[in-house]
Design an enzyme around this catalytic site. Structure first.
Site, PDB file in Angstrom:
ATOM      1  N   GLU A 163       0.893  -0.246  16.481  1.00  0.00           N
ATOM      2  CA  GLU A 163       0.039   0.878  16.085  1.00  0.00           C
ATOM      3  C   GLU A 163      -0.877   1.287  17.234  1.00  0.00           C
ATOM      4  O   GLU A 163      -1.086   2.484  17.484  1.00  0.00           O
ATOM      5  CB  GLU A 163      -0.798   0.526  14.857  1.00  0.00           C
ATOM      6  CG  GLU A 163      -1.690   1.690  14.422  1.00  0.00           C
ATOM      7  CD  GLU A 163      -2.658   1.338  13.309  1.00  0.00           C
ATOM      8  OE1 GLU A 163      -3.722   1.969  13.244  1.00  0.00           O
ATOM      9  OE2 GLU A 163      -2.355   0.430  12.500  1.00  0.00           O
ATOM     10  N   SER A 182       1.939  -5.288   3.451  1.00  0.00           N
ATOM     11  CA  SER A 182       3.378  -5.141   3.659  1.00  0.00           C
ATOM     12  C   SER A 182       4.192  -6.209   2.936  1.00  0.00           C
ATOM     13  O   SER A 182       5.398  -6.327   3.152  1.00  0.00           O
ATOM     14  CB  SER A 182       3.695  -5.170   5.162  1.00  0.00           C
ATOM     15  OG  SER A 182       3.062  -6.262   5.789  1.00  0.00           O
ATOM     16  N   CYS A 231       0.859  -1.186   0.000  1.00  0.00           N
ATOM     17  CA  CYS A 231       0.000   0.000   0.000  1.00  0.00           C
ATOM     18  C   CYS A 231       0.894   1.234   0.000  1.00  0.00           C
ATOM     19  O   CYS A 231       2.121   1.140   0.108  1.00  0.00           O
ATOM     20  CB  CYS A 231      -0.895   0.000   1.235  1.00  0.00           C
ATOM     21  SG  CYS A 231       0.028   0.101   2.792  1.00  0.00           S
TER      22      CYS A 231
END
EC number: 1.17.7.4
Length: 316
Positions: free
Chosen positions: A126, A269, A12
């Site tokens: 995250e 990823s 991405c």
């Protein structure tokens, strides 16, 4: 055996940017470059960057004075950011801009004194970074993973309450948690559009389409990749055999024995070279030409910091 490829799949914009930041820093400054946490959750990518001189650490104290430090795509807490500022370090931030958007939502809630609820997976970097944006001692920041967590949660003031989400969650599961939040706390405020990123949503849509046709689904991605795990889980929920694999070497021949159609996708990823290797291995096991399915076109690009905008070929 037919081989179908999900579309979109793989890298991405946030992952592309994060990897480019490390690569460009290595090209400009030379090794070693220190990176707090794996820059993205993919073993192949991390090993490749490590071979070129990136050193992956978890504590800022591991970084020597005067060094180059990069924050991973997952983002960091304000405490980590402040610790880095207090040191003689050159810092570049590879936090995905879509994660930064969530950080800003939390910081605004903290300034307003609103309590905040984050939907996410405990222990994920995250989540740790996002929770670490909240600093108001009069308020509160809470983490929930499921509707059950919501029903058990008690807050100080239901009148001033907001929620955010981790960017790499299951769209379906998150919808269930949001529904529970709105029932439990009728005045809760959320983002105009949920925080699950475009790439996560698109790849889940793509694997859903893939699983409608394939008997077996192979998801290329590392075990610690949240979005890759969600892809495998989604295919399994649709009643298909689904396997999360780092690379072609993980494929077990019995998975595809007597299978007429196998689907391949990759987490956000995972680089395309790994998908190519998986396809090649499936072809050795009797697969035909890989057929890409139709899907959403992605043309989003996130720029690297201006100090690192360089043509690596010129540096080399």
């Amino acid at each position: 055996m037919q081989i179908l490829l999900a579309n979109p799949r793989g890298f991405c914009a946030g992952v592309d940017r994060a990897i480019s930041i490390v690569e460009n820093a290595l090209a400009i400054y030379g090794a070693p470059i220190y990176v707090r946490h794996e820059v993205v959750h993919n073993r192949y990518v991390v090993d490749s960057l490590r071979e070129r001189g990136a050193i992956f650490i978890e504590q800022i104290s591991e970084v020597p004075d005067g060094a180059i430090l990069i924050f991973s795509a997952h983002g960091v807490s304000q405490a980590v950011r402040n610790e880095a500022k207090s040191r003689d370090l050159t810092v570049f931030d590879a936090t995905c801009p879509l994660v930064t958007k969530v950080h800003m939502e939390v910081a605004r809630a903290s300034r307003r004194g609103e309590e905040s609820i984050l939907i996410g997976h405990a222990g994920h970097p995250e989540v740790e970074g996002t929770m670490g944006q909240y600093s108001n001692p009069e308020g509160g920041m809470y983490l929930v993973e499921s509707p059950d967590d919501v029903w058990k949660l008690t807050v100080k003031n239901e009148e001033k309450l907001s929620f955010m989400t981790q960017t790499t969650l299951s769209v379906d599961d998150t919808s269930d948690v949001i529904d529970a939040l709105r029932k439990r706390f009728p005045k809760i405020v959320g983002p105009r559009k949920d925080d699950i990123c475009y790439a996560t949503t698109n790849r889940q849509e793509a694997v859903r389409a893939l699983a409608e046709q394939a008997e077996v689904v192979l998801v290329v991605g590392s075990k610690n990749s949240s979005n890759s795990n969600r892809l495998a889980e989604l295919a399994q929920r649709m009643g298909k055999s689904a396997f999360l694999i780092d690379d072609a070497k993980d494929i077990q021949e019995e998975w595809v024995k007597e299978v007429k159609c196998v689907g391949v996708t990759a987490g956000a990823s995972a680089p395309d070279i790994l998908v190519q290797n998986v396809v090649a291995r499936l072809q050795q096991l009797g697969g035909g030409e890989a057929i890409p399915l139709e899907g959403r076109e992605e043309n989003i690009v996130f720029e690297v910091p201006k100090e690192l905008r360089v043509d690596i070929r010129e540096v080399d």
